[in-house]
Design a protein around this motif. Structure first.
Motif, mmCIF file in Angstrom:
data_model
loop_
_atom_site.group_PDB
_atom_site.id
_atom_site.type_symbol
_atom_site.label_atom_id
_atom_site.label_comp_id
_atom_site.label_asym_id
_atom_site.label_seq_id
_atom_site.Cartn_x
_atom_site.Cartn_y
_atom_site.Cartn_z
ATOM 1 N N LYS A 2 1.151 -1.385 0.225
ATOM 2 C CA LYS A 2 0.154 0.189 -0.223
ATOM 3 C C LYS A 2 0.419 1.123 0.152
ATOM 4 O O LYS A 2 2.130 1.557 0.932
ATOM 5 C CB LYS A 2 -1.008 0.068 1.331
ATOM 6 N N ARG A 3 0.079 2.211 -0.680
ATOM 7 C CA ARG A 3 1.760 3.229 -1.175
ATOM 8 C C ARG A 3 0.714 4.443 0.463
ATOM 9 O O ARG A 3 0.438 3.733 1.310
ATOM 10 C CB ARG A 3 0.674 4.153 -2.231
ATOM 11 N N SER A 4 1.587 4.850 0.711
ATOM 12 C CA SER A 4 2.066 5.896 1.545
ATOM 13 C C SER A 4 3.234 7.213 1.575
ATOM 14 O O SER A 4 4.116 6.994 0.829
ATOM 15 C CB SER A 4 3.429 5.056 2.677
ATOM 16 N N VAL A 85 -9.835 13.696 9.266
ATOM 17 C CA VAL A 85 -9.683 11.942 8.562
ATOM 18 C C VAL A 85 -8.878 13.207 7.501
ATOM 19 O O VAL A 85 -10.423 14.335 6.595
ATOM 20 C CB VAL A 85 -10.572 11.168 8.887
ATOM 21 N N SER A 86 -8.050 13.073 6.357
ATOM 22 C CA SER A 86 -7.884 13.408 5.142
ATOM 23 C C SER A 86 -8.207 12.683 4.281
ATOM 24 O O SER A 86 -7.070 11.846 4.212
ATOM 25 C CB SER A 86 -6.386 14.265 5.004
ATOM 26 N N MET A 87 -8.487 12.366 3.084
ATOM 27 C CA MET A 87 -8.980 11.473 2.001
ATOM 28 C C MET A 87 -8.066 12.299 1.322
ATOM 29 O O MET A 87 -8.255 13.427 0.152
ATOM 30 C CB MET A 87 -10.379 11.449 2.331
ATOM 31 N N ASP A 88 -7.330 10.836 0.256
ATOM 32 C CA ASP A 88 -7.061 11.225 -1.166
ATOM 33 C C ASP A 88 -8.212 10.865 -1.822
ATOM 34 O O ASP A 88 -8.449 9.734 -2.206
ATOM 35 C CB ASP A 88 -5.457 10.908 -1.196
ATOM 36 N N LEU A 89 -8.544 11.893 -2.618
ATOM 37 C CA LEU A 89 -9.510 11.215 -4.107
ATOM 38 C C LEU A 89 -9.026 10.447 -5.022
ATOM 39 O O LEU A 89 -7.527 11.010 -5.375
ATOM 40 C CB LEU A 89 -10.019 12.852 -4.098
ATOM 41 N N GLY A 93 -2.825 12.568 -4.841
ATOM 42 C CA GLY A 93 -2.108 11.877 -3.759
ATOM 43 C C GLY A 93 -1.942 10.375 -3.235
ATOM 44 O O GLY A 93 -0.866 9.721 -4.961
ATOM 45 N N GLU A 94 -1.943 8.912 -2.841
ATOM 46 C CA GLU A 94 -1.333 8.219 -2.174
ATOM 47 C C GLU A 94 -2.322 6.702 -2.406
ATOM 48 O O GLU A 94 -1.936 6.070 -2.114
ATOM 49 C CB GLU A 94 -0.909 8.161 -1.060
ATOM 50 N N THR A 95 -3.246 7.629 -3.035
ATOM 51 C CA THR A 95 -4.384 6.863 -3.522
ATOM 52 C C THR A 95 -4.826 5.728 -4.517
ATOM 53 O O THR A 95 -3.744 6.202 -5.680
ATOM 54 C CB THR A 95 -5.925 7.299 -3.367
#
Length: 315
Positions: A2-4, A85-89, A93-95
């Protein structure tokens, strides 16, 4: 694997332009988490606080990513007593987007809608959506679908149906009629073709510090990202589930940067003026640019969000 963000150095370069108290350290940093959604692996930055009365979900726009919101708002709001909580759409980002999937703006709306439901399955605390730039528009669209939202905070609110709005935020305002005529054709026949987001928007106004802008424009997970024709078409053609005049879900706070050269106050005022059934408020962030890295605006933003959240009634 998983990306980080441990493998992404760009956010550190951007963080360097923030006041030192906003810098992440070994003792102060978000917990990286992941959410499996429809075959995508969505990256999350969490600041947990089980004692918090509200959870604030942070939504970036087309020139930022989740980590950039964690630094300016996620961590600071956690310090003020909230869970964030900050989400990568998708596509940012790293999604990790599943292979072969062509992302549309409608997918963004569904992603936020699904995430709100996911979070509240085991955590009934009220949810507040905070959206930076296009994230403000997204917060409204998501709340119009998922009525569990207790409050919305936006850096700006846009009505893409409005020609003046499109001309203001696009890089080539004079070409709006041509672009709007071509986009449906491009979306239908060249939907998978990607172009730099900076080629069609005023990405050069993302931050007012020239050195900080260069750092942002080197980040392929945020300002230097490429998007598909399908995404662009869906973004300008999206229709909210509830018209502005009928929206009655929750109060709305606009935190408008004083020196925003991308989305001026007038654009959001046009939207807020049409909201008749919910209370709205505007706070001006002094000295701040579109992606706010300047004081006192940055502290004013987090103070305003904190006050707004505490004043909300429990649903």
């Amino acid at each position: 694997m998983k990306r980080s963000y441990n493998n992404n150095t760009s956010w550190r370069s951007i963080q360097a332009f923030l006041p030192s108290k906003y810098h992440f350290t070994g003792d102060y940093a978000p917990e990286e988490d992941h959410w499996d959604w429809r075959g995508h692996t969505v990256h999350l930055d969490r600041f947990r606080n089980p004692e918090a009365t509200h959870k604030i979900i942070l939504l970036h726009g087309v020139g930022t990513n989740g980590r950039m919101l964690s630094t300016i708002a996620g961590g600071p709001l956690w310090k003020r007593g909230f869970e964030t909580v900050s989400m990568d759409l998708l596509n940012y980002g790293e999604t990790d987007v599943k292979p072969g999937f062509n992302v549309s703006y409608d997918d963004w709306v569904e992603q936020v809608d699904s995430f709100i439901t996911h979070e509240q399955e085991n955590d009934p605390r009220p949810v507040i959506l905070y959206g930076l730039s296009a994230g403000g528009q997204l917060a409204y669209h998501a709340a119009a679908v998922n009525k569990r939202v207790a409050g919305i905070v936006g850096m700006c609110f846009m009505d893409q149906d409005d020609r003046t709005t499109r001309r203001t935020v696009s890089r080539f305002a004079f070409a709006d009629p041509v672009i709007m005529a071509i986009l449906p054709w491009a979306g239908n026949y060249l939907g998978g073709l990607k172009i730099p987001m900076s080629s069609v928007t005023k990405m050069h106004t993302l931050v007012n510090d020239k050195a900080a802008l260069k750092a942002c424009m080197r980040d392929k997970t945020s300002a230097a990202n490429w998007v598909s024709q399908k995404f662009l078409l869906s973004m300008v053609k999206v229709k909210p589930a509830i018209a502005l005049e009928d929206f009655d879900v929750c109060p709305i706070l606009l935190t408008q940067p004083e020196k925003d050269h991308w989305t001026p106050l007038s654009l959001s005022e046009t939207v807020l003026a049409r909201l008749k059934k919910v209370p709205t408020e505007t706070v001006i962030l002094e000295e701040a640019g579109h992606y706010p890295i300047e004081e006192p605006g940055l502290s004013q933003m987090n103070d305003a969000i904190s006050r707004f959240a505490r004043e909300l009634k429990q649903k």
